[in-house]
Enzyme design. Structure first.
Site, PDB file in Angstrom:
ATOM      1  N   GLU A  61       4.375  -5.026   7.425  1.00 38.12           N
ATOM      2  CA  GLU A  61       3.647  -3.908   8.029  1.00 38.12           C
ATOM      3  C   GLU A  61       4.016  -3.685   9.492  1.00 38.12           C
ATOM      4  OE1 GLU A  61       2.360  -6.144   6.009  1.00 38.12           O
ATOM      5  OE2 GLU A  61       0.912  -5.235   4.634  1.00 38.12           O
ATOM      6  N   GLY A 106       0.722  -5.103   0.923  1.00 35.58           N
ATOM      7  CA  GLY A 106      -0.440  -5.224   0.039  1.00 35.58           C
ATOM      8  C   GLY A 106      -0.087  -5.887  -1.291  1.00 35.58           C
ATOM      9  N   ALA A 118       0.860  -1.183   0.000  1.00 37.99           N
ATOM     10  CA  ALA A 118       0.000   0.000   0.000  1.00 37.99           C
ATOM     11  C   ALA A 118       0.897   1.235   0.000  1.00 37.99           C
ATOM     12  CB  ALA A 118      -0.897  -0.011   1.222  1.00 37.99           C
ATOM     13  N   GLU A 131      -0.300  -9.475  -0.596  1.00 38.48           N
ATOM     14  CA  GLU A 131      -1.721  -9.820  -0.417  1.00 38.48           C
ATOM     15  C   GLU A 131      -2.456  -9.848  -1.760  1.00 38.48           C
ATOM     16  OE1 GLU A 131      -2.055  -6.647   2.512  1.00 38.48           O
ATOM     17  OE2 GLU A 131      -2.874  -8.100   3.923  1.00 38.48           O
TER      18      GLU A 131
HETATM   19  N1  DAK Z   1       4.645   3.219  -0.597  1.00 40.56           N
HETATM   20  C1  DAK Z   1       5.067   4.400  -1.124  1.00 40.56           C
HETATM   21  N2  DAK Z   1       6.265   4.574  -1.675  1.00 40.56           N
HETATM   22  C2  DAK Z   1       7.116   3.525  -1.682  1.00 40.56           C
HETATM   23  C3  DAK Z   1       6.768   2.270  -1.128  1.00 40.56           C
HETATM   24  C4  DAK Z   1       5.441   2.123  -0.566  1.00 40.56           C
HETATM   25  N3  DAK Z   1       4.968   0.976  -0.060  1.00 40.56           N
HETATM   26  N4  DAK Z   1       7.798   1.432  -1.271  1.00 40.56           N
HETATM   27  C5  DAK Z   1       8.761   2.134  -1.887  1.00 40.56           C
HETATM   28  N5  DAK Z   1       8.355   3.397  -2.132  1.00 40.56           N
HETATM   29  C6  DAK Z   1       9.116   4.492  -2.760  1.00 40.56           C
HETATM   30  C7  DAK Z   1      10.228   4.984  -1.836  1.00 40.56           C
HETATM   31  O1  DAK Z   1       9.724   5.926  -0.920  1.00 40.56           O
HETATM   32  C8  DAK Z   1      11.168   5.605  -2.858  1.00 40.56           C
HETATM   33  O2  DAK Z   1      10.642   6.872  -3.244  1.00 40.56           O
HETATM   34  P1  DAK Z   1      11.653   8.150  -3.475  1.00 40.56           P
HETATM   35  O3  DAK Z   1      12.436   8.288  -2.202  1.00 40.56           O
HETATM   36  O4  DAK Z   1      12.520   7.715  -4.642  1.00 40.56           O
HETATM   37  O5  DAK Z   1      10.709   9.281  -3.771  1.00 40.56           O
HETATM   38  C9  DAK Z   1      11.050   4.694  -4.063  1.00 40.56           C
HETATM   39  O6  DAK Z   1       9.781   3.998  -3.917  1.00 40.56           O
HETATM   40  C10 DAK Z   1      12.163   3.653  -4.124  1.00 40.56           C
HETATM   41  O7  DAK Z   1      12.202   2.972  -2.854  1.00 40.56           O
HETATM   42  P2  DAK Z   1      13.583   2.708  -2.075  1.00 40.56           P
HETATM   43  O8  DAK Z   1      14.536   3.828  -2.286  1.00 40.56           O
HETATM   44  O9  DAK Z   1      13.234   2.355  -0.682  1.00 40.56           O
HETATM   45  O10 DAK Z   1      14.109   1.418  -2.888  1.00 40.56           O
HETATM   46  P3  DAK Z   1      15.049   0.229  -2.358  1.00 40.56           P
HETATM   47  O11 DAK Z   1      15.373  -0.574  -3.550  1.00 40.56           O
HETATM   48  O12 DAK Z   1      16.152   0.775  -1.500  1.00 40.56           O
HETATM   49  O13 DAK Z   1      14.116  -0.638  -1.375  1.00 40.56           O
HETATM   50  C11 DAK Z   1      12.033  -1.790  -0.743  1.00 40.56           C
HETATM   51  C12 DAK Z   1      13.015  -1.351  -1.890  1.00 40.56           C
HETATM   52  C13 DAK Z   1      10.797  -2.383  -1.417  1.00 40.56           C
HETATM   53  C14 DAK Z   1      12.728  -2.878   0.107  1.00 40.56           C
HETATM   54  C15 DAK Z   1      11.713  -0.577   0.130  1.00 40.56           C
HETATM   55  O14 DAK Z   1      11.257   0.481  -0.698  1.00 40.56           O
HETATM   56  C16 DAK Z   1      10.634  -0.861   1.136  1.00 40.56           C
HETATM   57  O15 DAK Z   1      10.894  -1.486   2.164  1.00 40.56           O
HETATM   58  N6  DAK Z   1       9.420  -0.351   0.858  1.00 40.56           N
HETATM   59  C17 DAK Z   1       8.299  -0.433   1.805  1.00 40.56           C
HETATM   60  C18 DAK Z   1       7.771  -1.835   1.825  1.00 40.56           C
HETATM   61  C19 DAK Z   1       6.647  -1.945   2.826  1.00 40.56           C
HETATM   62  O16 DAK Z   1       6.780  -1.644   4.020  1.00 40.56           O
HETATM   63  N7  DAK Z   1       5.504  -2.395   2.324  1.00 40.56           N
HETATM   64  C20 DAK Z   1       4.344  -2.538   3.116  1.00 40.56           C
HETATM   65  C21 DAK Z   1       3.575  -1.278   2.930  1.00 40.56           C
HETATM   66  S1  DAK Z   1       2.303  -1.166   4.115  1.00 40.56           S
HETATM   67  C22 DAK Z   1      -4.653  -1.521   6.149  1.00 40.56           C
HETATM   68  C23 DAK Z   1      -4.718  -2.308   5.021  1.00 40.56           C
HETATM   69  C24 DAK Z   1      -3.598  -2.640   4.335  1.00 40.56           C
HETATM   70  C25 DAK Z   1      -2.392  -2.186   4.751  1.00 40.56           C
HETATM   71  C26 DAK Z   1      -2.318  -1.388   5.861  1.00 40.56           C
HETATM   72  C27 DAK Z   1      -3.417  -1.063   6.545  1.00 40.56           C
HETATM   73  N8  DAK Z   1      -5.844  -1.153   6.863  1.00 40.56           N
HETATM   74  C28 DAK Z   1      -7.119  -1.686   6.460  1.00 40.56           C
HETATM   75  C29 DAK Z   1      -5.754  -0.178   7.920  1.00 40.56           C
HETATM   76  C30 DAK Z   1      -1.263  -2.499   3.997  1.00 40.56           C
HETATM   77  C31 DAK Z   1      -0.137  -1.889   4.296  1.00 40.56           C
HETATM   78  C32 DAK Z   1       1.021  -2.035   3.480  1.00 40.56           C
HETATM   79  O17 DAK Z   1       1.062  -2.672   2.432  1.00 40.56           O
END
Ligand code: DAK
Length: 267
Positions: A141, A118, A74, A121
């Protein structure tokens, strides 16, 4: 490849839609944000899925991302400012993420690189997951003090059992493609350079089968998630009985006995 008529095809579109024979191919297209799943993307994806589901020329759908990332979850930038009342009132997730559940045709995910949060998922909600060797699956998350909210805590235990699901959800552990294969999270693993070809070949083979039979099978397998064994077996039996009302089933059996290829009319 043919453009799907209903899809916006400009390179700015968060989802690119094309057709390859009887297969609809949807490609997540926010590469700079690692295909982070925001509302615009999920709205587009839902609209494209429903259009392909309604299209008689399409028998199966493939959903893919880029070569390095399927989807990084997400969109954290979008979620950062939201309050409880924002997500409750807009029915976050339910409003546009669950469209996939309404699709009756087989949906195959072709996953290379990260499928996180997400994104993991989304892949799990597809019917078949083909993973490239580079695929990585996690629900991280917890590292944001959030939790999986698009089925992770529900589909993962059903797919890989409580022990592995708890490990993934509570620690954010990332699985390699081979681990995901061993645990039963994915259907098959292929070399990266074969991912799309292999998935499209599989989808094309599936799309050549009788559409109503595919729908009945998908509905029956999904029923196994949501009912007792006795209820599920009854449901399966009734679906099987209904097959005897279909032209394709009689043609399939006649063709087998006549040692010829069946002519499928999807009725
Ligand atoms: N959202 C927004 N931007 C993202 C992103 C994300 N999930 N993942 C990466 N980006 C962006 C980064 O901010 C960066 O943007 P700039 O700085 O260039 O502007 C760009 O993509 C490149 O990312 P990195 O520089 O971090 O790239 P790396 O190769 O170093 O690392 C990575 C890749 C995938 C390991 C890293 O980006 C990472 O850890 N990303 C986050 C992964 C994550 O935590 N995913 C889970 C997201 S939370 C809910 C329902 C559903 C959910 C929550 C609540 N409710 C009903 C309440 C679901 C939540 C999620 O999915």
């Amino acid at each position: 490849m043919q453009d799907h008529p209903d899809a916006a095809q400009d390179s700015q579109s968060p989802v690119l839609a094309t057709r390859v024979g009887r297969v609809g191919l949807l490609t997540l297209n926010r590469p700079r944000q690692l295909n982070a799943l925001n509302d615009a993307l999920m709205d587009r994806l839902g609209a494209d899925l429903l259009a392909l589901d309604a299209d008689d020329a399409v028998g199966a759908i493939v959903l893919t991302g880029g070569p390095k990332v399927f989807a990084a979850g997400a969109d954290i930038a979008a979620m950062a400012e939201w309050t409880y009342i924002d997500v409750y009132r807009s029915d976050f997730i339910t409003r546009n993420w669950e469209t996939l559940r309404r699709v009756r045709k087989p949906v195959l995910a072709a996953v290379a690189g990260y499928a996180l949060g997400g994104g993991c998922e989304l892949a799990l909600a597809c019917d078949i997951v083909v993973a490239a060797q580079s695929a990585r699956f996690a629900v991280p998350e917890i590292k944001l003090a959030m939790m999986p909210g698009a089925g992770g805590t529900q589909r993962l235990p059903r797919a890989i059992g409580k022990a592995k699901a708890m490990d993934m959800c509570l620690s954010g552990r990332m699985l390699t493609a081979d681990e995901a294969d061993r645990y039963g999270l994915v259907s098959r693993v292929v070399p990266d350079d074969m991912l799309l070809d292999e998935t499209l070949a599989l989808a094309t083979a599936i799309a050549g089968f009788s559409g109503p039979a595919l729908m009945a099978i998908k509905e029956s397998v999904n029923r196994a998630y949501e009912s007792s064994l006795a209820e599920g077996l009854l449901f399966e039996r009734r679906e099987l009985h209904a097959r005897f009302a279909s032209k394709d089933a009689h043609e399939g059996m006649d063709a087998f006995l006549g040692k010829r290829r069946p002519v499928v009319v999807h009725r």
